[in-house]
Write an enzyme that holds these catalytic residues in place. Structure first.
Site, PDB file in Angstrom:
ATOM      1  N   ASN A  13       0.817 -15.261 -10.833  1.00 51.25           N
ATOM      2  CA  ASN A  13       0.846 -16.625 -10.292  1.00 51.25           C
ATOM      3  C   ASN A  13      -0.002 -17.497 -11.218  1.00 51.25           C
ATOM      4  O   ASN A  13      -1.222 -17.426 -11.184  1.00 51.25           O
ATOM      5  CB  ASN A  13       0.269 -16.600  -8.863  1.00 51.25           C
ATOM      6  CG  ASN A  13       0.054 -17.986  -8.302  1.00 51.25           C
ATOM      7  OD1 ASN A  13       0.570 -18.977  -8.834  1.00 51.25           O
ATOM      8  ND2 ASN A  13      -0.719 -18.076  -7.224  1.00 51.25           N
ATOM      9  N   LYS A  15      -0.309 -20.669 -11.235  1.00 49.70           N
ATOM     10  CA  LYS A  15      -0.848 -21.885 -10.605  1.00 49.70           C
ATOM     11  C   LYS A  15      -0.596 -23.092 -11.530  1.00 49.70           C
ATOM     12  O   LYS A  15       0.412 -23.123 -12.221  1.00 49.70           O
ATOM     13  CB  LYS A  15      -2.332 -21.701 -10.264  1.00 49.70           C
ATOM     14  CG  LYS A  15      -2.562 -20.396  -9.489  1.00 49.70           C
ATOM     15  CD  LYS A  15      -3.930 -20.276  -8.869  1.00 49.70           C
ATOM     16  CE  LYS A  15      -4.006 -18.945  -8.118  1.00 49.70           C
ATOM     17  NZ  LYS A  15      -5.260 -18.776  -7.392  1.00 49.70           N
ATOM     18  N   HIS A 103       1.166 -19.955  -0.116  1.00 48.28           N
ATOM     19  CA  HIS A 103      -0.088 -19.559  -0.773  1.00 48.28           C
ATOM     20  C   HIS A 103      -1.248 -20.274  -0.069  1.00 48.28           C
ATOM     21  O   HIS A 103      -1.103 -21.416   0.375  1.00 48.28           O
ATOM     22  CB  HIS A 103      -0.044 -19.923  -2.259  1.00 48.28           C
ATOM     23  CG  HIS A 103      -1.194 -19.361  -3.025  1.00 48.28           C
ATOM     24  ND1 HIS A 103      -2.438 -19.958  -3.027  1.00 48.28           N
ATOM     25  CD2 HIS A 103      -1.300 -18.242  -3.777  1.00 48.28           C
ATOM     26  CE1 HIS A 103      -3.257 -19.215  -3.763  1.00 48.28           C
ATOM     27  NE2 HIS A 103      -2.593 -18.177  -4.228  1.00 48.28           N
ATOM     28  N   GLU A 105      -3.715 -21.783  -1.150  1.00 42.76           N
ATOM     29  CA  GLU A 105      -4.046 -23.100  -1.716  1.00 42.76           C
ATOM     30  C   GLU A 105      -3.098 -24.168  -1.176  1.00 42.76           C
ATOM     31  O   GLU A 105      -3.482 -25.325  -0.983  1.00 42.76           O
ATOM     32  CB  GLU A 105      -4.006 -23.035  -3.250  1.00 42.76           C
ATOM     33  CG  GLU A 105      -5.226 -22.289  -3.795  1.00 42.76           C
ATOM     34  CD  GLU A 105      -5.002 -21.562  -5.109  1.00 42.76           C
ATOM     35  OE1 GLU A 105      -3.999 -21.824  -5.801  1.00 42.76           O
ATOM     36  OE2 GLU A 105      -5.848 -20.704  -5.442  1.00 42.76           O
ATOM     37  N   GLU A 175      -3.685 -11.877   0.757  1.00 42.61           N
ATOM     38  CA  GLU A 175      -4.702 -12.455  -0.132  1.00 42.61           C
ATOM     39  C   GLU A 175      -5.861 -13.001   0.702  1.00 42.61           C
ATOM     40  O   GLU A 175      -5.778 -14.112   1.231  1.00 42.61           O
ATOM     41  CB  GLU A 175      -4.096 -13.599  -0.953  1.00 42.61           C
ATOM     42  CG  GLU A 175      -2.948 -13.172  -1.847  1.00 42.61           C
ATOM     43  CD  GLU A 175      -2.779 -14.121  -3.028  1.00 42.61           C
ATOM     44  OE1 GLU A 175      -2.796 -13.645  -4.160  1.00 42.61           O
ATOM     45  OE2 GLU A 175      -2.671 -15.349  -2.804  1.00 42.61           O
ATOM     46  N   GLY A 181      -9.831 -16.048  -6.932  1.00 43.69           N
ATOM     47  CA  GLY A 181     -10.495 -16.791  -8.002  1.00 43.69           C
ATOM     48  C   GLY A 181     -12.006 -16.682  -7.985  1.00 43.69           C
ATOM     49  O   GLY A 181     -12.696 -17.428  -8.666  1.00 43.69           O
ATOM     50  N   SER A 221      -8.468 -11.764  -7.156  1.00 42.82           N
ATOM     51  CA  SER A 221      -9.282 -11.201  -8.243  1.00 42.82           C
ATOM     52  C   SER A 221      -8.785  -9.837  -8.731  1.00 42.82           C
ATOM     53  O   SER A 221      -9.573  -8.976  -9.116  1.00 42.82           O
ATOM     54  CB  SER A 221     -10.762 -11.137  -7.839  1.00 42.82           C
ATOM     55  OG  SER A 221     -11.246 -12.451  -7.588  1.00 42.82           O
TER      56      SER A 221
END
Ligand code: PGA
Length: 259
Positions: A13, A15, A103, A105, A175, A181, A221
């Site tokens: 991904n 992003k 996701h 985010e 996730e 991240g 991560s």
């Protein structure tokens, strides 16, 4: 063992990174590093920004690279007055095979809810693509002991009205938000335990055959240094990889986690 019958997936991904020229370079470098047998051993998916999809499709087609192309989001309608949105049939026309849906985010910064995630999951399936539906708890939820309830609710919400045959073909990515991240991945044991909860929910919804078939990835991560330990867990069927997928050398090592 049941999981051996599930084909692993390593999905990158990217992003909001890599313009289309950079994206072409990364895909070319990645394809040089991967051998044909790597693609047999797991599905390799790259999910660039929308602006790079067409360029990468062209590279994959021209060089016959068996890498799969994914998008990071889509709208649920086929077309219409939705300025700035991209529809599932537009993606399907570019040979996109996977679409990341919900996701964290997007849930956090763009107001996506279990309801819109559900609409998107159904729209992606309708156009014969594979949704990679993301679920996962925040740090607060984890500390309050709410992880299991959270992922159960998100899974039920995202799959509402999805038929068993379609659910078996879908992919879920677990996730934990606190691991994305941050360099702080869930332990393989914790990730395995939560994915087992998600699989239990799928079993309750659709029965054992669907639960045994559906692939559930871990994300947060993931890197070359921790993927083997994660993949040694029976419930973990692959990785949704952010930062480590931007670098073709590192992502190739993730894909070749058996080495
Ligand atoms: P990360 O991101 O690997 O950089 O933690 C994973 C993701 O958000 O999909």
């Amino acid at each position: 063992m049941a999981r051996r019958s599930r084909h692993p997936i390593m999905a990158g991904n990217w992003k909001m990174h890599h313009n289309h020229l950079e994206a072409i370079q990364v895909v070319q470098k990645l394809s040089y590093r991967l051998e044909l047998k790597d693609y047999d051993e797991c599905d390799v998916v790259v999910c660039p920004a929308f602006t790079a999809l067409r360029s990468i499709q062209t590279v994959l087609d021209a060089d016959n690279i068996p890498m799969k192309l994914g998008a990071q989001n889509c709208h649920w309608k086929d077309d219409g007055a939705y300025t700035g949105e991209v529809s599932p049939p537009m993606l399907a026309k570019l040979n996109v095979s996977h679409v990341i849906v919900g996701h964290s985010e997007r849930r956090q910064y763009f107001g996506e809810t279990d309801e819109t995630v559900n609409l998107k999951v159904k729209a992606v399936l309708k156009h014969a693509m594979t949704p990679i539906m993301c679920v996962g708890e925040s740090l607060e939820e984890r500390e309050a002991g709410e992880t299991d309830v959270r992922v159960d609710t998100q899974t039920r919400g995202g799959f509402a009205g999805v038929k068993a045959a379609d659910a078996a073909e879908a992919v879920i990515a677990y996730e934990p938000i606190w691991a994305i991240g941050t360099g702080r991945n869930a332990t393989p044991e914790d990730a395995n335990a939560t994915i087992a909860i998600i699989r239990r929910t799928v079993r309750e919804l659709y029965g054992a055959a669907t639960a045994d078939a559906i692939r559930i990835l871990y994300g947060g991560s993931v890197k070359a240094g921790n993927i083997s330990a994660l993949m040694a867990m029976p419930e973990i069927d692959g990785g949704l990889v952010g930062g480590a997928s931007l670098d073709p050398d590192e992502f190739a090592r993730v894909v070749q986690y058996r080495k």
